[in-house]
Design a protein around this motif. Sequence first.
Motif, PDB file in Angstrom:
ATOM      1  N   ARG A  41       1.230  -1.349   0.051  1.00  0.00           N
ATOM      2  CA  ARG A  41      -0.437   0.295   0.478  1.00  0.00           C
ATOM      3  C   ARG A  41       0.747   1.192   0.043  1.00  0.00           C
ATOM      4  O   ARG A  41       0.479   2.357  -0.796  1.00  0.00           O
ATOM      5  N   LYS A  42       1.931   1.439   1.331  1.00  0.00           N
ATOM      6  CA  LYS A  42       2.534   2.016   1.212  1.00  0.00           C
ATOM      7  C   LYS A  42       3.613   2.693  -0.584  1.00  0.00           C
ATOM      8  O   LYS A  42       3.586   3.564  -0.898  1.00  0.00           O
ATOM      9  N   ARG A  43       4.108   1.792  -0.519  1.00  0.00           N
ATOM     10  CA  ARG A  43       4.492   1.849  -2.230  1.00  0.00           C
ATOM     11  C   ARG A  43       3.368   1.822  -3.371  1.00  0.00           C
ATOM     12  O   ARG A  43       3.738   3.190  -4.427  1.00  0.00           O
ATOM     13  N   ASP A  44       2.688   1.753  -3.289  1.00  0.00           N
ATOM     14  CA  ASP A  44       1.675   2.365  -4.514  1.00  0.00           C
ATOM     15  C   ASP A  44       1.371   4.070  -4.264  1.00  0.00           C
ATOM     16  O   ASP A  44       0.974   4.315  -4.423  1.00  0.00           O
ATOM     17  N   VAL A  45       1.244   4.017  -2.663  1.00  0.00           N
ATOM     18  CA  VAL A  45       0.964   5.720  -2.627  1.00  0.00           C
ATOM     19  C   VAL A  45       1.885   6.275  -2.807  1.00  0.00           C
ATOM     20  O   VAL A  45       1.799   7.589  -4.087  1.00  0.00           O
ATOM     21  N   ASN A  46       3.297   6.305  -2.656  1.00  0.00           N
ATOM     22  CA  ASN A  46       4.590   6.833  -3.550  1.00  0.00           C
ATOM     23  C   ASN A  46       4.342   6.727  -5.060  1.00  0.00           C
ATOM     24  O   ASN A  46       4.369   7.589  -5.253  1.00  0.00           O
TER      25      ASN A  46
END
Length: 189
Positions: A41-46
């Motif tokens: 999720r964090k990678r997708d947000v970034n």
Amino acid sequence: MADVLKMFQDQAQKMIEQINDKGGLRGMIDGLRNRIEEADRKRDVNRVRVELERLDTQYADLTRAIGLEAVSLYERNMLKTPELEPLCQHVSDIHKMLESKKQELAQLEAEAAAEQAARAAQAQAQTRCSVCGNPLPETGAFCASCGAPIHGRTTPSPAGPSHCPVCNAEIRLGAKFCGRCGADVSTSN
């Protein structure tokens, strides 16, 4: 040997109990899955943030280009959209003020540079004798080369001896007696 085997069995049993206390092997696997999902999720947000910044930059660049083209058309009397004319007039006025301020800044910077050069020349002149042109000493009231008085410097008033005439000890300014031998130095100080 049986003692070592028993100790090994006890340690293995403790490790199994610790794993089970924390939810067992299933709990450990679920915890790892949760961490992986959170990292995804964090990678997708970034990734989306980076894409958003790129698109925002493109939007700003294109909007600026359109505005510059509209102003250019306005200044050449080729703008056919009356709604844009007041904005273009305002931009054109600001551009003229900007150019005027750039010229003002250049003039002020040139004046400052000229003043600094004049001060440097004056400082250089003050380090040379006005009569013979040789370098002046840092202290003293007369040129060491030709003896001409240095403008703005005065000769120091006689402060008396700086050492005792009897024992040659250093004497403080205004002292009446030598601090080492007690000799009277008031008449010579």
